[in-house]
Write a protein that holds these residues in place. Structure first.
Motif, mmCIF file in Angstrom:
data_model
loop_
_atom_site.group_PDB
_atom_site.id
_atom_site.type_symbol
_atom_site.label_atom_id
_atom_site.label_comp_id
_atom_site.label_asym_id
_atom_site.label_seq_id
_atom_site.Cartn_x
_atom_site.Cartn_y
_atom_site.Cartn_z
ATOM 1 N N ASP A 158 101.581 64.966 14.795
ATOM 2 C CA ASP A 158 102.809 64.910 15.587
ATOM 3 C C ASP A 158 102.946 63.550 16.261
ATOM 4 N N ARG A 170 108.856 76.817 -2.675
ATOM 5 C CA ARG A 170 109.910 76.259 -1.815
ATOM 6 C C ARG A 170 109.989 74.734 -1.919
ATOM 7 N N TYR A 171 108.880 74.092 -2.293
ATOM 8 C CA TYR A 171 108.892 72.629 -2.446
ATOM 9 C C TYR A 171 109.533 72.237 -3.777
ATOM 10 N N ARG A 208 107.081 66.332 5.875
ATOM 11 C CA ARG A 208 106.071 67.356 5.619
ATOM 12 C C ARG A 208 106.304 67.880 4.204
ATOM 13 N N VAL A 236 97.772 72.367 7.778
ATOM 14 C CA VAL A 236 97.931 73.340 8.875
ATOM 15 C C VAL A 236 97.357 74.705 8.480
ATOM 16 N N VAL A 237 97.514 75.056 7.201
ATOM 17 C CA VAL A 237 97.022 76.371 6.746
ATOM 18 C C VAL A 237 95.491 76.417 6.760
ATOM 19 N N GLU A 248 101.042 70.588 3.612
ATOM 20 C CA GLU A 248 100.781 71.463 4.764
ATOM 21 C C GLU A 248 99.938 72.669 4.340
ATOM 22 N N GLU A 249 100.026 73.013 3.066
ATOM 23 C CA GLU A 249 99.300 74.180 2.552
ATOM 24 C C GLU A 249 97.792 73.948 2.491
ATOM 25 N N PHE A 255 110.167 70.427 6.069
ATOM 26 C CA PHE A 255 109.547 71.732 5.860
ATOM 27 C C PHE A 255 108.914 72.244 7.148
ATOM 28 N N LYS A 256 109.382 73.416 7.556
ATOM 29 C CA LYS A 256 108.874 74.055 8.785
ATOM 30 C C LYS A 256 108.035 75.260 8.366
ATOM 31 N N VAL A 257 107.813 76.147 9.343
ATOM 32 C CA VAL A 257 107.070 77.374 9.044
ATOM 33 C C VAL A 257 107.807 78.125 7.930
ATOM 34 N N PRO A 258 107.104 78.575 6.884
ATOM 35 C CA PRO A 258 107.764 79.233 5.753
ATOM 36 C C PRO A 258 108.499 80.518 6.173
ATOM 37 N N ILE A 297 96.999 81.614 9.405
ATOM 38 C CA ILE A 297 98.194 81.381 8.571
ATOM 39 C C ILE A 297 97.899 81.807 7.137
ATOM 40 N N ASN A 355 104.028 73.376 21.819
ATOM 41 C CA ASN A 355 103.119 73.576 20.693
ATOM 42 C C ASN A 355 102.416 72.263 20.298
HETATM 43 P P1 AMP Z 1 108.154 69.874 13.078
HETATM 44 O O1 AMP Z 1 108.087 69.175 11.772
HETATM 45 O O2 AMP Z 1 107.513 69.118 14.188
HETATM 46 O O3 AMP Z 1 109.525 70.339 13.410
HETATM 47 O O4 AMP Z 1 107.262 71.190 12.964
HETATM 48 C C1 AMP Z 1 107.258 72.012 11.862
HETATM 49 C C2 AMP Z 1 106.147 73.002 12.010
HETATM 50 O O5 AMP Z 1 106.063 73.786 10.826
HETATM 51 C C3 AMP Z 1 104.798 72.358 12.215
HETATM 52 O O6 AMP Z 1 104.131 72.963 13.272
HETATM 53 C C4 AMP Z 1 104.093 72.613 10.899
HETATM 54 O O7 AMP Z 1 102.714 72.714 11.053
HETATM 55 C C5 AMP Z 1 104.727 73.911 10.451
HETATM 56 N N1 AMP Z 1 104.612 74.078 9.012
HETATM 57 C C6 AMP Z 1 105.091 73.268 8.060
HETATM 58 N N2 AMP Z 1 104.754 73.694 6.834
HETATM 59 C C7 AMP Z 1 104.016 74.807 7.020
HETATM 60 C C8 AMP Z 1 103.369 75.719 6.144
HETATM 61 N N3 AMP Z 1 103.391 75.570 4.823
HETATM 62 N N4 AMP Z 1 102.709 76.755 6.686
HETATM 63 C C9 AMP Z 1 102.673 76.910 8.015
HETATM 64 N N5 AMP Z 1 103.265 76.105 8.901
HETATM 65 C C10 AMP Z 1 103.930 75.052 8.411
#
Ligand code: AMP
Ligand code: MG
Length: 341
Positions: A77, A117-118, A133, A141-142, A137-138, A102-105, A148, A217
């Motif tokens: 971040d 989705r990609y 992103r 963050v995963v 991320e898979e 790409f945010k939370v799926p 997750i 967060n």
């Molecule tokens: P931002 O880009 O700061 O708006 O945040 C997007 C959020 O989505 C971040 O906290 C990422 O970790 C989360 N994120 C993106 N892709 C995934 C994913 N494949 N699985 C889980 N969380 C994701």
């Protein structure tokens, strides 16, 4: 203005390239502040020329319509992903670029394989797709947050410890397949230091017009800094391939990072070397026929082909400029000599 040759760009980005097969350990191997003064000065020069160069190559990419480019941006971040995207976008025709964040799926995403989705957001041929992103991320963050993975609907027996190795292979294979289809990757990790992130978070808190950028967060994720560095190290070590290498961009200096990112993208386009489609004899004949027809439609008193006249005038002006320019330089040289002597 600086002459921006493909070779110069290649040399500028070389220190950021992750050699395929090498083992990377962050932060040891790449300095987030790694902008030697020399390359800082160089970055300033490259800035203006680079944006123009990107635009030229994008036009050719679109005209040729065979290749597509995927720019993958990953970072911690506040590393400057958004600013980098707007900077790169400032140099290109928005019609040929799509940005996907790409945010939370969603639950629909979770009902599919993880690349689904990609894949839906891949660029068309002739276009650039920017992934803010990505599928990485898979394995980031995963991986850092096992809950997750637990929530993903993969069959449980496929969630074993070997899952990350397998995902690296799947990602490499997918990128290889896409490369063979004419899609090229510009993968960048914006490498910000922990202290610079702290500074940027504080500025998002202390400067009211930046408050919207800060989410609670963000500081929670900061607590996992070391886990992320480890996960990123694994990603860089396992997914920098000859067909889709990673670039680790020093991101503590924002202007530098933006130029470096644009340079990596430009380099990717240069390697594609898109060409305007050649006009064949048949198409040339059709152009001539259309020209004759348009000339026949000239109103009384107008030149049959006014563009031909304009082009001839421009060429003549350029020729005189060249000779007078040379003459001016010569007389300047003579004056300087006279002053010396
Ligand atoms: P931002 O880009 O700061 O708006 O945040 C997007 C959020 O989505 C971040 O906290 C990422 O970790 C989360 N994120 C993106 N892709 C995934 C994913 N494949 N699985 C889980 N969380 C994701
Ligand atoms: Mg965020």
């Amino acid at each position: 203005m600086v002459e921006l040759t493909p070779k110069r760009i290649a040399q500028f980005i070389e220190p950021f390239r992750v050699e395929p097969g090498s083992r990377v350990r962050l932060p040891r191997d790449f300095d987030p502040a790694g902008t030697r003064e020399q390359s800082k000065a160089e970055a300033k020069e490259i800035l203006a020329a680079g944006v123009g160069l990107l635009a030229e190559y994008q036009t050719r990419l679109a005209a040729q319509d065979n290749y597509g480019v995927v720019m993958v941006l990953q970072a911690m971040d506040a590393a400057g992903k958004d600013g980098t995207i707007s900077h790169v976008m400032s140099g290109v025709n928005p019609q040929g670029v799509q940005v996907s964040s790409f945010k939370v799926p969603s639950s629909e995403d979770m009902d599919h394989d993880y690349l689904w989705r990609y894949a839906k957001k891949l660029p068309e041929r002739g276009n650039i797709g920017i992934f803010n992103r990505s599928y990485y991320e898979e394995v980031l963050v995963v991986r850092v947050h096992p809950q997750i993975l637990a929530a993903q609907k993969l069959p449980p027996r496929l969630k074993g410890r070997d899952i990350w190795k397998r995902r690296f292979r799947e990602i490499n294979d997918w990128e290889h397949y896409l490369t063979d289809q004419g899609f090229r990757f510009a993968k960048m990790f914006l490498n910000v230091s922990k202290e610079e992130q702290r500074r940027r978070f504080l500025s998002r808190i202390d400067e009211p017009e930046k408050n919207w950028k800060f989410s609670a967060n963000d500081s929670k994720e900061r607590a996992f800094w070391d886990d992320y560095q480890k996960a990123f190290s694994e990603v860089l070590s396992n997914t920098s391939t000859p067909w889709a290498p990673w670039y680790v961009i020093p991101a503590d200096d924002k202007p530098f990072a933006r130029v470096a990112a644009a340079a990596v993208l430009a380099h990717t386009m240069i390697e594609i070397d898109p060409r305007f489609p050649k006009v064949g004899p048949e198409a040339k004949a059709a152009l001539q026929a259309a020209k004759v027809e348009l000339e026949g439609q000239a109103p009384p008193g107008a030149a049959p082909d006014l563009i031909e006249v304009e082009l001839a005038e421009k060429a003549a002006a350029k020729a005189t400029e060249k000779t007078t320019g040379k003459a001016a330089a010569k007389s300047k040289g003579r004056k300087a000599k006279a002053a010396k002597g």
